[in-house]
Design an enzyme around this catalytic site. Structure first.
Site, PDB file in Angstrom:
ATOM      1  N   ASP A   7     -66.551 -21.757 -24.198  1.00  0.00           N
ATOM      2  CA  ASP A   7     -66.531 -20.869 -22.599  1.00  0.00           C
ATOM      3  C   ASP A   7     -67.899 -20.292 -22.255  1.00  0.00           C
ATOM      4  O   ASP A   7     -67.913 -19.701 -21.121  1.00  0.00           O
ATOM      5  CB  ASP A   7     -65.496 -19.684 -23.076  1.00  0.00           C
ATOM      6  CG  ASP A   7     -66.045 -18.642 -23.877  1.00  0.00           C
ATOM      7  OD1 ASP A   7     -67.317 -18.658 -24.558  1.00  0.00           O
ATOM      8  OD2 ASP A   7     -65.311 -17.982 -24.719  1.00  0.00           O
ATOM      9  N   ASP A  21     -82.484 -17.594 -32.834  1.00  0.00           N
ATOM     10  CA  ASP A  21     -81.193 -17.842 -32.751  1.00  0.00           C
ATOM     11  C   ASP A  21     -80.391 -17.482 -33.941  1.00  0.00           C
ATOM     12  O   ASP A  21     -80.097 -18.236 -35.079  1.00  0.00           O
ATOM     13  CB  ASP A  21     -81.064 -19.563 -32.496  1.00  0.00           C
ATOM     14  CG  ASP A  21     -79.532 -19.853 -32.156  1.00  0.00           C
ATOM     15  OD1 ASP A  21     -78.649 -19.014 -31.689  1.00  0.00           O
ATOM     16  OD2 ASP A  21     -79.053 -20.834 -32.235  1.00  0.00           O
ATOM     17  N   GLY A  73     -77.016 -29.427 -27.293  1.00  0.00           N
ATOM     18  CA  GLY A  73     -77.681 -29.085 -26.261  1.00  0.00           C
ATOM     19  C   GLY A  73     -77.166 -27.444 -25.914  1.00  0.00           C
ATOM     20  O   GLY A  73     -76.604 -26.948 -26.491  1.00  0.00           O
ATOM     21  N   ASP A 102     -81.880 -28.264 -34.748  1.00  0.00           N
ATOM     22  CA  ASP A 102     -81.774 -27.645 -33.502  1.00  0.00           C
ATOM     23  C   ASP A 102     -81.870 -26.074 -33.502  1.00  0.00           C
ATOM     24  O   ASP A 102     -82.055 -25.412 -32.379  1.00  0.00           O
ATOM     25  CB  ASP A 102     -80.328 -27.961 -32.755  1.00  0.00           C
ATOM     26  CG  ASP A 102     -79.049 -27.467 -33.417  1.00  0.00           C
ATOM     27  OD1 ASP A 102     -79.184 -27.970 -34.553  1.00  0.00           O
ATOM     28  OD2 ASP A 102     -78.486 -26.697 -32.939  1.00  0.00           O
ATOM     29  N   ASN A 103     -82.174 -25.618 -34.729  1.00  0.00           N
ATOM     30  CA  ASN A 103     -82.373 -24.015 -34.625  1.00  0.00           C
ATOM     31  C   ASN A 103     -83.860 -23.837 -35.359  1.00  0.00           C
ATOM     32  O   ASN A 103     -84.065 -22.563 -35.447  1.00  0.00           O
ATOM     33  CB  ASN A 103     -81.592 -23.325 -35.786  1.00  0.00           C
ATOM     34  CG  ASN A 103     -80.051 -23.499 -34.845  1.00  0.00           C
ATOM     35  OD1 ASN A 103     -79.966 -23.176 -33.904  1.00  0.00           O
ATOM     36  ND2 ASN A 103     -79.194 -23.109 -36.036  1.00  0.00           N
TER      37      ASN A 103
END
Length: 467
Positions: free
Chosen positions: A126, A265, A91, A255-256
């Protein structure tokens, strides 16, 4: 906000599916907000050229909402096949959907971020983006736009003053937050998630949303197959445009792949220097799954995964027929894009196919630089001599190109340059080095200027996937 020639038209149609498509999140707070890139060319298309630098920082560094658009950012939910292994634990992990608006042609557009902080899908990440990663994405999107590829556009890059640690570059390294302007933020993986969870009502709603807002069609009884047909055709053209541009995306996971077939992306991207089918962009692509010559196969496989998701709400036969639209769209797109880049007018299907085959054969056999070839033969006549062009390996091409006429204005100064504008990985590293060592951006600025100058010289757009 200052007045602009193109009015800003905010939208929030994502509210129609917000209950199952994403989670409200809060942007990270950054110690600094140094503007490194503001794409006023793209801003003109959505009515935001009038933003002051302070307003730019407020919206694209601190993510204050635009009046009339999303009230709070959304981290989108999706699954995906990553190198063909299904992963339900992904996600938006370091980005979110920030705003929606209409562009100058009335299309729904999204602002999506990268490096904007942690979300429920960050896992152990992060939520950050290195400044180098942001610079590389600018270079990729500018180059692809100039070469006629349907791509997201890097809208903003702001250095954030945080130190990030990464295993694939010297650390600690500088951080940034980036904003993309794209025609849609919905991926194939968004449909896969709903299908996997058995949320079939929501899957149908997402199909209707995509048809209505990206393709400007109302959903009928055949909505799943109709959407799949449009996706198959447009992703076929996207794959063809990669080949004509000599581009290797590097990570063509489900997902790309955007449901509008707009490329986006950019991680380990590369531009192939020669027509080498096995050339890969990612060091971790050990099997060559996403190599230069296998990109059409990879994207087609992703489209099949969309079909598998949609069979939850559709008969199989119309979905199979829709997937079959990919191959002819790819073949036609390859001819269209290669003739466009060469700068010659089509002459007829058989002749045009033979010319493209001759181009591929000559470039494969001789391994001459791709950018050099298109530059030297712009308009269909050899403008710059090269020993390889007289070789037997180019004989078929020389014969095939002879009757073609030019569509390029060769009076543009670009065509008198000694070398074409390209993007080898060595140049990307050379551009980054003075930024990293001395905060010197002049080489980067000159490169962006050169890319846009090349785009002006090409002077026309290929047949596009625009809706």
């Amino acid at each position: 906000m200052a007045d602009t020639a193109q009015a800003f038209h905010p939208e929030h149609v994502i509210d129609e599916i917000v209950d199952f498509i994403g989670d409200p999140v809060t942007a990270a707070e950054f110690p600094k907000h140094i503007i490194r890139w503001r794409n006023d060319k793209a801003a003109a298309d959505v009515g935001l050229t009038g933003l002051s630098d302070d307003e730019w920082r407020t919206h694209f560094g601190q993510f204050e909402p635009f009046a009339g658009s999303l009230r709070q950012p959304l981290a989108l939910r999706y699954h995906g096949h990553q190198f063909r292994s299904y992963n339900p634990d992904i996600g938006d992990g370091r980005g979110f959907l920030f705003a929606q608006m209409r562009d100058d042609r009335g299309r729904l557009m999204d602002f999506g971020t990268k490096g904007s902080g942690t979300t429920p899908y960050s896992r152990f990440g992060d939520g950050g983006l290195t400044l180098k990663g942001g610079v590389r994405e600018i270079l990729a999107t500018e180059m692809l736009e100039a070469l006629g590829v349907e791509t997201s556009r890097t809208f903003s890059l702001i250095e954030t003053g945080m130190a990030l640690h990464r295993g694939d570059e010297p650390s600690p390294t500088r951080s940034s937050v980036m904003v993309r302007l794209s025609h849609g933020h919905i991926r194939i993986g968004s449909f896969q998630r709903l299908a996997t969870l058995g949320l079939n009502d929501e899957l149908g709603q997402l199909v209707a949303y995509a048809l209505k807002h990206y393709y400007r069609e109302e959903a009928g009884a055949d909505a799943p197959a109709r959407l799949l047909t449009l996706v198959a055709r447009n992703t076929g053209r996207l794959a063809a445009s990669y080949m004509a541009a000599g581009f290797v995306h590097g990570v063509l996971n489900t997902d790309n792949i955007n449901i509008t077939a707009e490329s986006f992306d950019y991680g380990p991207w590369r531009f192939a220097q020669t027509f080498d089918a096995g050339f890969t962009a990612a060091y971790f692509d050990s099997t060559g799954l996403y190599s230069f010559g296998r990109q059409a196969e990879a994207i087609h496989w992703d489209v099949v995964q969309l079909a598998i998701a949609l069979k939850n709400i559709s008969e199989v036969e119309p979905l199979a027929a829709a997937v079959d639209e990919f191959a002819p769209a790819y073949r036609a797109g390859l001819v269209n894009r290669m003739l466009w880049r060469l700068g010659v007018a089509p002459r007829g299907q058989d002749e045009d196919i033979a010319l493209v085959q001759a181009i591929e054969g000559a470039l494969t056999e001789n391994q001459i630089n791709i950018d050099r070839f298109y530059f030297d033969w712009a308009g269909g006549d050899l403008r710059v001599g090269h020993a390889d062009y007289a070789s037997d390996g180019f004989a078929t091409f020389r014969q095939a190109i002879a009757p073609y006429s030019s569509t390029i204005d060769l009076t543009h100064p670009y065509w008198t340059d000694a070398t074409p504008c390209g993007m080898a990985i060595e140049e990307v590293e050379a551009i980054w080095k003075p930024i990293a060592e001395d905060d010197e951006w002049s080489m980067f600025e000159r490169k962006v200027f050169a890319i846009r100058r090349m785009g002006e010289a090409l002077n026309r757009r290929p047949m596009a996937n625009r809706h």
